[in-house]
Scaffold this active site. Structure first.
Site, PDB file in Angstrom:
ATOM      1  N   ASP A 110       0.791  -1.229   0.000  1.00 29.23           N
ATOM      2  CA  ASP A 110       0.000   0.000   0.000  1.00 29.23           C
ATOM      3  C   ASP A 110       0.826   1.284   0.000  1.00 29.23           C
ATOM      4  O   ASP A 110       0.295   2.356   0.273  1.00 29.23           O
ATOM      5  CB  ASP A 110      -0.960   0.006   1.190  1.00 29.23           C
ATOM      6  CG  ASP A 110      -0.245  -0.034   2.534  1.00 29.23           C
ATOM      7  OD1 ASP A 110       0.977  -0.278   2.549  1.00 29.23           O
ATOM      8  OD2 ASP A 110      -0.904   0.185   3.565  1.00 29.23           O
ATOM      9  N   GLU A 111       2.108   1.211  -0.320  1.00 30.48           N
ATOM     10  CA  GLU A 111       2.887   2.441  -0.386  1.00 30.48           C
ATOM     11  C   GLU A 111       4.070   2.290  -1.329  1.00 30.48           C
ATOM     12  O   GLU A 111       4.601   1.199  -1.530  1.00 30.48           O
ATOM     13  CB  GLU A 111       3.370   2.887   0.995  1.00 30.48           C
ATOM     14  CG  GLU A 111       4.285   1.904   1.689  1.00 30.48           C
ATOM     15  CD  GLU A 111       4.810   2.434   3.016  1.00 30.48           C
ATOM     16  OE1 GLU A 111       5.071   3.654   3.128  1.00 30.48           O
ATOM     17  OE2 GLU A 111       4.976   1.619   3.949  1.00 30.48           O
TER      18      GLU A 111
END
Length: 402
Positions: A110-111
């Site tokens: 998620d990053e």
């Protein structure tokens, strides 16, 4: 003396998906939006994987034991995780990032860091690109994203943290130190709870105080960590975005619903985890040169044992054989086992690694495992596993993925 700010044309972004697991679940359950939500396996021994911002108000945090999270937020709704769905949407988001720049460094599902330096002529200024990324992620995936932009990686990451949730923060080069020196030292990359306590004991609670402390004094007290933190406090960070980063390790573990003393159950779980880890190795295009076994006993004592392989592998058969050997070396256990895990380490790219095994048996197994990968990818709802594990699941309906 403070280093003089140097001209630096770099434009680096840190994109962080907000409460990613929760937001993915809300795509199919939008009626729950605005509620207190926890994503975790619904058992007394699981931990929080993600929490909505509404639940975070009650003090719920990732990695918190679910039992404690329920006490903190008794009205929260607990949703089971769907890891493959999270990974699939993550792959799509990373592919979208590739349309923005060819320099994407994925940090997790998620990053990611994006080097936008070469994208400005095509897409506009830094803030314009950041807003474009947030808007298009929302339009294409229905998910919120926060973007931090700066000329330093660690400042971009701090900026995204400060802009959450669903925001954008641009720190231009000429305001770099102004931004940094207003922050508590706990905002710094690499300053965890223990380091923060040590710094506080030394009289340092802000980044400004850290910057104003002579570097030799920090080095004497904290060694190379003190030197590194002093440089960061003055905005020194020459690290570039590293595209196509190979994961340092890949692992899987299982926390049992009840403590386990039966060797047969432990061996079966090791076989299942070996296949999970091997499949992820093959999916990532890497092989492991080292393996480690993790055991946590009923009193929470945790043991790890490691081994180096004679040649890199992504074979579940080879991983399982090594895990059994490590388990046997532990000898007779005085306690039951609460958690068991496997980690593949010292990963090498399959394209550049040498497979030195002459064992035809292992080659046959890798071919068979690769075929199962293809079946699972084409038919995600079809259960593929060794026959012994399928039999175990039929005999014990409670045995499943963590």
């Amino acid at each position: 003396m403070a280093p003089s700010p140097a001209a630096d044309p770099r434009v680096l972004a840190h994109v962080d998906m907000d409460a990613y697991y929760v937001e993915v679940e809300l795509l199919t359950q939008p009626e729950l939006r605005g509620r207190k939500i926890i994503v975790a396996a619904d058992s007394g021994r699981s931990v929080v994987l993600s929490a909505s911002y509404e639940a975070r108000v009650d003090g719920v945090r990732s990695a918190m034991p679910l039992s404690r999270a329920r006490q903190a937020s008794p009205h929260a709704i607990v949703l089971p995780p769907h890891m493959e769905r999270y990974r699939e949407i993550s792959r799509q988001i990373m592919a979208y990032f590739d349309t923005i720049t060819d320099a994407v460094e994925q940090l997790s599902v998620d990053e990611a860091f994006l080097d936008l330096t070469g994208s400005r002529r095509r897409l506009g200024g830094p803030e314009q690109i950041g807003q474009k990324i947030r808007r298009e992620i929302r339009e294409q995936f229905g998910l919120p994203a926060t973007v931090g932009i700066a000329d330093r990686k660690f400042i971009a990451k701090i900026a995204s943290t400060r802009a959450k949730p669903d925001g954008l923060l641009l720190v231009p080069p000429h305001r770099r130190l102004e931004f940094l020196h207003t922050l508590p030292v706990t905002a710094m990359w690499g300053v965890g709870a223990k380091t923060a306590q040590s710094l506080e004991a030394f009289g340092i609670t802000t980044v400004l105080q850290l910057a104003q402390t002579p570097e030799p004094a920090l080095r004497r007290r904290f060694g190379v960590t003190g030197t590194a933190l002093h440089r960061l406090a003055w905005g020194e960070d020459a690290r570039a975005v590293q595209p196509h980063r190979i994961e340092k390790s890949i692992g899987a573990e299982e926390t049992f619903a009840q403590d386990v003393a039966d060797d047969a159950v432990l061996r079966a779980e090791l076989l299942r985890l070996s296949h999970r880890v091997a499949a992820r190795l093959r999916e990532s295009g890497v092989s492991a040169q080292g393996l480690s076994l993790k055991l946590r006993y009923s009193d929470f004592e945790t043991l790890t044992r490691s081994a180096t392989l004679t040649h890199p592998t992504h074979s579940a058969l080879a991983i399982y054989a090594k895990m059994l050997a490590l388990l046997e070396k532990l000898g007779e256990r005085s306690q039951s086992v609460r958690l068991i895990g496997i980690r593949a380490e010292r990963l090498v790219d399959d394209a550049g690694g040498l497979q030195l095994s002459f064992d035809r048996t292992e080659t046959n197994w890798v071919d068979a495992e690769s075929a199962l990968d293809a079946v699972a990818k084409k038919f995600p709802h079809v259960q593929t596993a060794p026959a012994s594990l399928l039999r175990a699941r039929r005999e014990d309906p409670g045995l499943g993925d963590s």
